[in-house]
Design a protein around this motif. Structure first.
Motif, PDB file in Angstrom:
ATOM      1  N   SER A 156       2.912   8.809  -9.612  1.00 24.62           N
ATOM      2  CA  SER A 156       1.678   7.949 -10.017  1.00 24.62           C
ATOM      3  C   SER A 156       1.907   6.647 -10.245  1.00 24.62           C
ATOM      4  CB  SER A 156       1.127   8.536 -11.183  1.00 24.62           C
ATOM      5  OG  SER A 156       1.969   8.269 -12.359  1.00 24.62           O
ATOM      6  N   ASP A 157       2.963   6.168 -10.190  1.00 24.54           N
ATOM      7  CA  ASP A 157       3.492   4.716 -10.325  1.00 24.54           C
ATOM      8  C   ASP A 157       4.577   4.404  -9.102  1.00 24.54           C
ATOM      9  OD1 ASP A 157       3.793   2.118 -10.802  1.00 24.54           O
ATOM     10  OD2 ASP A 157       4.787   2.350 -12.828  1.00 24.54           O
ATOM     11  N   LYS A 208       0.994  -1.023  -0.190  1.00 23.49           N
ATOM     12  CA  LYS A 208      -0.105   0.031  -0.129  1.00 23.49           C
ATOM     13  C   LYS A 208       0.901   1.037   0.072  1.00 23.49           C
ATOM     14  CE  LYS A 208      -1.899  -1.690   3.743  1.00 23.49           C
ATOM     15  NZ  LYS A 208      -2.586  -1.768   4.990  1.00 23.49           N
ATOM     16  N   TYR A 209       0.358   2.293  -0.686  1.00 20.88           N
ATOM     17  CA  TYR A 209       0.990   3.542  -0.764  1.00 20.88           C
ATOM     18  C   TYR A 209       0.101   4.588  -0.206  1.00 20.88           C
ATOM     19  CZ  TYR A 209       4.546   1.222  -3.445  1.00 20.88           C
ATOM     20  OH  TYR A 209       5.757   0.192  -3.659  1.00 20.88           O
ATOM     21  N   GLN A 231      -2.882  -3.725  -9.994  1.00 27.38           N
ATOM     22  CA  GLN A 231      -2.534  -2.314  -9.455  1.00 27.38           C
ATOM     23  C   GLN A 231      -3.606  -1.208  -9.583  1.00 27.38           C
ATOM     24  OE1 GLN A 231       1.189  -0.878 -11.498  1.00 27.38           O
ATOM     25  NE2 GLN A 231       0.710   0.905 -10.897  1.00 27.38           N
ATOM     26  N   TYR A 232      -3.845  -0.497  -8.551  1.00 27.99           N
ATOM     27  CA  TYR A 232      -4.840   0.427  -8.333  1.00 27.99           C
ATOM     28  C   TYR A 232      -4.241   1.799  -8.233  1.00 27.99           C
ATOM     29  CZ  TYR A 232      -7.918  -3.668  -8.813  1.00 27.99           C
ATOM     30  OH  TYR A 232      -8.471  -5.047  -9.177  1.00 27.99           O
ATOM     31  N   ILE A 233      -4.578   2.823  -8.266  1.00 24.57           N
ATOM     32  CA  ILE A 233      -4.136   4.026  -8.189  1.00 24.57           C
ATOM     33  C   ILE A 233      -5.665   4.922  -7.783  1.00 24.57           C
ATOM     34  CG2 ILE A 233      -3.878   4.975 -10.533  1.00 24.57           C
ATOM     35  CD1 ILE A 233      -1.475   5.876  -8.020  1.00 24.57           C
ATOM     36  N   ASN A 234      -5.524   5.842  -7.048  1.00 30.84           N
ATOM     37  CA  ASN A 234      -6.849   6.642  -6.701  1.00 30.84           C
ATOM     38  C   ASN A 234      -6.287   8.146  -6.145  1.00 30.84           C
ATOM     39  OD1 ASN A 234      -8.781   7.439  -4.294  1.00 30.84           O
ATOM     40  ND2 ASN A 234      -9.658   7.218  -6.332  1.00 30.84           N
ATOM     41  N   GLN A 235      -6.458   9.005  -7.015  1.00 33.56           N
ATOM     42  CA  GLN A 235      -5.929  10.369  -6.719  1.00 33.56           C
ATOM     43  C   GLN A 235      -7.132  10.929  -5.715  1.00 33.56           C
ATOM     44  OE1 GLN A 235      -3.550  12.182  -8.123  1.00 33.56           O
ATOM     45  NE2 GLN A 235      -2.892  11.068  -9.859  1.00 33.56           N
ATOM     46  N   HIS A 259      -0.828  -2.548  -4.811  1.00 33.60           N
ATOM     47  CA  HIS A 259       0.183  -3.415  -5.711  1.00 33.60           C
ATOM     48  C   HIS A 259       0.026  -4.763  -4.971  1.00 33.60           C
ATOM     49  CE1 HIS A 259       1.941  -0.307  -8.112  1.00 33.60           C
ATOM     50  NE2 HIS A 259       1.405   0.430  -7.074  1.00 33.60           N
ATOM     51  N   SER A 308      -2.418   4.149  -3.448  1.00 31.90           N
ATOM     52  CA  SER A 308      -2.199   2.850  -4.522  1.00 31.90           C
ATOM     53  C   SER A 308      -2.208   1.483  -3.759  1.00 31.90           C
ATOM     54  CB  SER A 308      -0.879   3.348  -5.393  1.00 31.90           C
ATOM     55  OG  SER A 308      -0.219   2.219  -6.163  1.00 31.90           O
TER      56      SER A 308
END
Length: 224
Positions: free
Chosen positions: A213-214, A80-81, A189-193, A180, A178
């Protein structure tokens, strides 16, 4: 309250809004109960977010999938990020924050100098305005209030996190950014602003979040 990010066969990923309880309390449904009501399915929690924290949350759709995800979390195979904002000058601008955590007063925790079963957090930071920094946080453990305690310990409590001394603001500025992991042989892989908060949505913050973003590909310190 939430936005569905992905609806897979064995799990669902949502983005939780800030200031929303995970569990039901005070007579109102928490985000998990609301999701179950809306989708008419039973869900199984495998991790959680504090009320003030927004962002990515994963729920399993069966007890078997939940057991597999719990094992992945236990083995630190789900990364997690998070992103956070804090005012002031930190004791260090990037690196690691490590130490045992112990209960303190008023349901708070504190970071200790001992290393028996330490909380570990790696981070980068970037100034986005005068006296305001954006932090990208990579927890290597999953302790209660870990990130909130980590930033408070270097002199920069999260903006809006008044429990740990953060300045009052329009929200608590901590966001699960994020996720992973590999589940049953497939990589996800998910990203959420973050979409709420005056400072999270300011142009300089948005620009820096795009650079990050990555997060998996960034030059994180090597784990010992």
């Amino acid at each position: 309250m939430y936005q569905i990010i992905a609806d897979e066969t064995d799990f669902i990923v949502i983005a939780k809004s800030h200031n929303v309880h995970f569990h039901s309390q005070d007579g109102s449904a928490g985000v998990m109960a609301r999701l179950e009501q809306d989708l008419h399915i039973k869900l199984f929690s495998v991790h959680r977010l504090d009320t003030l924290t927004s962002g990515l949350l994963l729920f399993a759709k069966s007890s078997l999938a939940a057991a597999e995800f719990t094992q992945l979390f236990t083995e630190h195979k789900i990364q997690k990020y998070y992103v956070a904002l804090a005012k002031g000058k930190p004791k260090k601008k990037q690196g690691s924050i490590t130490g045992d955590m112990a209960k303190s007063r008023r349901s708070m925790y504190k970071l200790m100098r001992t290393m028996v079963n330490p909380a570990q957090t790696q981070f980068f930071s970037q100034s986005i305005a005068e006296g305001l920094r954006l932090y990208l946080l990579k927890p290597l453990s999953g302790k209660t209030h870990q990130l909130r305690v980590a930033l408070a310990s270097i002199g920069v409590p999260i903006l809006g996190d008044q429990l740990y001394g953060g300045e009052e603001s329009d929200r608590g500025y901590l966001h699960a950014f994020s996720l992973h992991f590999i589940f049953r042989g497939k990589a996800y892989q998910y990203i959420n602003q973050p979409v709420s908060g005056t400072h999270f949505t300011a142009p300089e913050a948005v620009k820096q979040l795009q650079i990050w973003s990555d997060p998996e590909t960034l030059d994180w310190p090597k784990q010992k």
